[in-house]
Design a protein around this motif. Structure first.
Motif, short mmCIF file in Angstrom:
data_model
loop_
_atom_site.label_atom_id
_atom_site.label_comp_id
_atom_site.label_asym_id
_atom_site.label_seq_id
_atom_site.Cartn_x
_atom_site.Cartn_y
_atom_site.Cartn_z
N ALA B 43 0.86 -1.18 0.08
CA ALA B 43 0.06 -0.06 0.06
C ALA B 43 0.90 1.35 0.08
O ALA B 43 0.70 2.30 -0.63
CB ALA B 43 -0.78 0.07 1.22
N ALA B 44 1.92 1.39 0.81
CA ALA B 44 2.80 2.31 0.91
C ALA B 44 3.54 2.55 -0.31
O ALA B 44 3.76 3.77 -0.76
CB ALA B 44 3.61 2.18 2.15
N ALA B 45 3.79 1.45 -1.19
CA ALA B 45 4.58 1.61 -2.38
C ALA B 45 3.82 2.26 -3.20
O ALA B 45 4.31 3.01 -4.04
CB ALA B 45 5.03 0.10 -3.06
N ILE B 46 2.54 1.83 -3.14
CA ILE B 46 1.57 2.63 -4.33
C ILE B 46 1.54 4.25 -4.11
O ILE B 46 1.68 5.15 -5.18
CB ILE B 46 0.02 2.12 -4.14
N GLY B 47 1.42 4.62 -2.76
CA GLY B 47 1.49 5.99 -2.54
C GLY B 47 2.91 6.73 -2.94
O GLY B 47 2.82 7.81 -3.49
N ALA B 48 3.77 5.82 -2.65
CA ALA B 48 5.28 6.48 -2.69
C ALA B 48 5.29 6.58 -4.43
O ALA B 48 5.94 7.52 -4.81
CB ALA B 48 6.14 5.65 -2.23
N ILE B 49 5.06 5.76 -5.14
CA ILE B 49 4.96 5.98 -6.77
C ILE B 49 4.24 7.18 -6.93
O ILE B 49 4.97 8.18 -7.71
CB ILE B 49 4.41 4.72 -7.30
N GLY B 50 3.27 7.45 -6.58
CA GLY B 50 2.49 8.57 -6.83
C GLY B 50 3.15 10.06 -6.35
O GLY B 50 3.27 10.57 -7.16
N LEU B 51 3.66 9.87 -5.02
CA LEU B 51 4.53 11.20 -4.71
C LEU B 51 5.75 11.21 -5.60
O LEU B 51 6.37 12.34 -5.84
CB LEU B 51 4.92 10.74 -3.27
N ASN B 52 6.43 9.95 -6.11
CA ASN B 52 7.58 10.10 -6.88
C ASN B 52 7.15 10.72 -8.25
O ASN B 52 7.96 11.27 -8.79
CB ASN B 52 8.19 8.58 -7.05
N LEU B 53 6.03 10.59 -8.80
CA LEU B 53 5.32 11.13 -10.13
C LEU B 53 5.56 12.72 -9.95
O LEU B 53 6.07 13.23 -10.76
CB LEU B 53 4.29 10.95 -10.24
N LEU B 54 5.30 13.08 -8.64
CA LEU B 54 5.15 14.50 -8.15
C LEU B 54 6.51 15.31 -7.97
O LEU B 54 7.06 16.04 -8.63
CB LEU B 54 4.21 14.88 -7.19
N SER B 55 7.27 14.61 -7.21
CA SER B 55 8.56 15.27 -6.64
C SER B 55 9.70 14.84 -7.36
O SER B 55 10.38 15.61 -7.67
CB SER B 55 8.74 14.48 -5.26
N GLY B 56 9.76 13.56 -7.98
CA GLY B 56 10.73 13.23 -8.63
C GLY B 56 10.63 13.49 -10.25
O GLY B 56 11.52 14.10 -10.67
N THR B 58 8.48 16.02 -11.39
CA THR B 58 8.39 17.56 -11.73
C THR B 58 9.29 18.14 -10.51
O THR B 58 9.22 19.51 -10.72
CB THR B 58 6.78 18.08 -11.49
N GLY B 59 9.88 17.75 -9.66
CA GLY B 59 10.45 18.47 -8.70
C GLY B 59 9.75 19.37 -7.61
O GLY B 59 10.40 20.10 -6.90
N GLN B 60 8.48 19.01 -7.37
CA GLN B 60 7.63 19.80 -6.47
C GLN B 60 7.82 19.02 -5.20
O GLN B 60 7.76 17.62 -5.17
CB GLN B 60 6.36 19.77 -7.04
N ALA B 229 -1.69 18.77 -13.26
CA ALA B 229 -2.04 17.46 -13.64
C ALA B 229 -1.23 16.46 -12.87
O ALA B 229 -1.59 15.42 -12.24
CB ALA B 229 -1.81 17.10 -15.27
N ALA B 230 0.14 16.67 -12.58
CA ALA B 230 0.95 15.74 -11.85
C ALA B 230 0.53 15.72 -10.39
O ALA B 230 0.36 14.82 -9.80
CB ALA B 230 2.48 16.28 -11.74
N PHE B 231 0.07 16.70 -9.85
CA PHE B 231 -0.62 17.04 -8.52
C PHE B 231 -1.93 15.92 -8.37
O PHE B 231 -1.84 15.28 -7.48
CB PHE B 231 -0.85 18.36 -8.06
#
Lengths: 296, 384
Positions: B43-56, B58-60, B229-231
């Protein structure tokens, strides 16, 4: 009328404490572009040291020693951990401060446990009566000392070599380095100063009417975040303005809680964040922040 | 960040196939305790993938991930349960994910304009506001004590310990075993989607935005739209993750979705390696499993007291926190690229190391003796 004045004074006292913490954020951000998440645990460290030392040394020496020790720890964090890292990777350095925060906080929370520590401040639960309004002496002391300290720091920004170097470094690190600014030293000093400010803030946070130092006292730094952001992260006067705004907002929301009960209990804790969101919607770089010009 | 050419052919698929077979076989051998850890990690991995799309991607920097996890978790619990509309579970899951996306979209006036640390702290507000709402909207969230989560059912098959009774190869399949496969399927879907997003046209646009907004705009990338959109996409991942966490916990409380959780997610993606999907999964597994495993083995570890021993020593929870903090600091100090960076640094088998690095090693001279003169001098390095 007295309640309104009461609330306002409360808010100003709270704001002055936020300002000490927020100023620390801003100084570190200016010097290194890093958001220091360890500020809360540095604050707790300062408070804990004062609490442990004051019975043997007396209040003032204990406070001075605690402030110096916290400054030293903060400086060491920069020297030992952040030095030599690529300064352009702000993300990574910011997350490292989270790691430092976890380490410091875990150790301090383990030592403090469930205790409520007193810092042995000389004001106790005295009150002053000014123009018909009764205020705790500690609040007056909080505002006075904060104004003095913040004034000194602002003067240091303007009139010392370190202040000039800091301002140059925050404008353009590379150009500053070419002009002979020793970025490493400027940054370590900035960290130390921020640590000292946090330790001082711990004193006023735990003085009457607050119950004392708990393991959760450091969380106050989370409210100084919006204060620093609200004013514009790279602007010290902005941090001051933001802190006062946040402090007064929080005091108002807590003071008029019964009138605002439709919005739920505990509104005072979230009001600062609401204010911040509204300000950022209108001014994405904060109240006094400057919009970054980008060259391609 | 260097783009790797995707390998194709049976040799490239083989490791993945092996991993999938291994993960599918695990419930036959592991106890429920380990399966629960695995479930939380997935479950955490799915959330982390999502955050990574944003932070990694787009740098946000976002500290509001816990809020979107909460939207997903409470969204599912309310939509599928009582009190609530009591929708079929799969529909409730999809709607909960969409709800998290809508919440992310509503934040787009801020997320599209506010940058860097400002966005990080602005999203911090979401966590506190969300917590406030969770405590006060008792009709939906159950207030401070939280609410129970309806079990997941798919086409009459219930992901609980009964209904229907099921055992595979002599192993009785309870809730953990069944949810394990659900988690695995969802994680696979999330991984696949994220890789395609990052490698496709949107991923390149996001990378351009991350590297230089002005340059991206000049190239015709609508910057604000991509940032929003990334958000939104990242929020939807968080929503899915939150719903899965709710299913694993069976009861959700507001205090779980606090700032600590947001920080954990940030630590996951940075520890794993910013911008890498595999790194996010590795980081999530590390951060989630570490405290649980340490608590389990507290009695055999030196210096760690058993839970409830009441001594002056270090309890397992504290030991886990120390290790966690130290891991963050040390990994980033010595491998700023995260765990994935550590793996990639070792040269791939069959590929020669760069000649400049290998030549001095032949005559026994220290390899880095020549490097200061070779390395282009940089004002920052000389001064700090």
């Amino acid at each position: 009328m007295t309640t309104a004045l009461d609330i306002l004074l409360n808010g100003l006292a709270l704001g002055s404490v936020y300002a000490l913490v927020a100023l620390g954020f801003v100084i570190i951000f200016k010097a290194s572009g890093v958001m220091n998440f360890a500020q809360g645990s540095l604050l707790l460290l300062g408070g804990y040291l004062t609490a442990v030392l004051h019975e043997e040394l007396g209040f003032l020496p204990a406070l001075l020693l605690a402030v110096a020790a916290t400054a030293l720890v903060a400086g060491l964090v920069d020297r030992v951990l952040l030095r030599g890292m690529d300064p352009r990777h702000h993300h990574i350095l910011t997350i490292m401060t989270i790691g430092v925060d976890i380490l410091l906080l875990t150790e301090l929370a383990r030592r403090i446990g469930g205790d409520l520590l007193t810092l042995g401040d000389p004001w106790g639960n005295d009150v002053l009566t000014l123009a018909g309004v009764t205020v705790p002496t500690s609040r007056v002391a909080s505002i006075t000392v904060s104004v003095l300290v913040i004034g000194t720091v602002f003067a240091a920004f303007r009139h010392t070599d370190w202040g000039l170097s800091l301002r140059a470094a925050s404008e353009d690190q590379e150009a500053a380095a070419l002009m002979g600014v020793r970025l490493g030293r400027v940054r370590t000093l900035a960290w130390a100063l921020a640590g000292a400010l946090a330790a001082l803030a711990a004193l006023f946070l735990t003085a009457f009417p607050a119950p004392g130092l708990e393991r959760t006292t450091g969380q106050i730094a989370l409210k100084a975040f919006p204060a620093a952001i609200l004013g514009g992260m790279a602007s010290p006067p902005g941090a001051l303005l933001g802190s006062l705004l946040i402090g007064v907002t929080e005091a108002l929301a807590a003071g008029y809680q019964s009138e605002l009960s439709a919005l739920g209990r505990g509104l005072g804790d979230v009001a600062p964040y609401l204010v911040m969101i509204v300000v950022l919607l209108v001014r994405p770089h904060g109240l006094l922040g400057t919009k970054e010009a980008v060259r391609v | 960040m260097s783009e790797r050419v995707p390998r194709t052919g049976p040799r490239a698929v083989l490791p993945y196939a092996a991993a999938v077979v291994l993960l599918c076989a695990l419930p036959l051998y592991l106890e429920a305790y380990w399966l629960r850890i695995g479930l939380f990690a997935m479950a955490a991995a799915i959330g982390a993938i999502g955050l990574n799309l944003l932070s990694g991607g787009t740098g946000q920097l976002s500290l509001g991930h816990a809020f979107f996890l909460a939207v997903g978790a409470y969204g599912y619990a309310w939509l599928a349960g009582e009190p609530g509309p009591g929708l079929p579970a799969p529909l409730a899951l999809v709607l909960a994910v969409c709800l998290a996306g809508v919440a992310g979209g509503l934040f787009s006036p801020v997320s599209g304009r506010v940058r860097g640390v400002y966005l990080g702290v602005a999203t911090l507000a979401l966590v506190f506001l969300g917590h406030h709402v969770m405590l006060n909207a008792e009709a939906v969230t159950g207030g401070y004590n939280g609410r129970a989560v309806a079990p997941f059912t798919l086409l009459g098959f219930s992901f609980t310990s009964a209904d229907p009774e099921l055992s595979v190869l002599g192993v009785p399949f309870g809730a953990e075993e069944r949810l394990w496969y659900l988690g695995l399927a969802l994680l696979g879907l999330a991984w696949f989607t994220a890789r395609n997003i990052l490698r496709g046209r949107p991923g390149r646009a996001l990378a351009a935005v991350r590297d230089s907004e002005v340059a991206a705009a000049v190239l015709g990338v609508p910057v604000a739209r991509y940032r929003s959109a990334a958000f939104v996409v990242s929020s939807m991942y968080a929503g899915l993750s939150g719903a899965l966490i709710a299913l694993a916990f069976r009861r959700i409380v507001p205090d779980y979705f606090g700032l600590t959780l947001s920080i954990d997610y940030l630590a996951m993606i940075v520890l794993g390696g910013l911008g890498s999907v595999a790194g996010a999964v590795a980081g999530a597994a590390f951060v989630t499993a570490l405290p649980l495993v340490l608590t389990r083995y507290a009695d055999v570890l030196p210096l760690v007291d058993e839970p409830g021993a009441g001594g002056q020593g270090v309890g397992p929870t504290e030991a886990a926190r120390y290790l966690y903090g130290a891991a963050i600091v040390l990994v980033l100090r010595y491998a700023p690229g995260g765990l994935v960076g550590l793996v990639r640094r070792t040269p791939a088998p069959g590929r020669r190391a760069a000649p400049a690095a290998s030549a001095p090693a032949d005559d026994g001279a220290p390899a880095n003796a020549a490097s200061p003169s070779v390395r282009p001098s940089h004002p920052k390095e000389s001064s700090s």
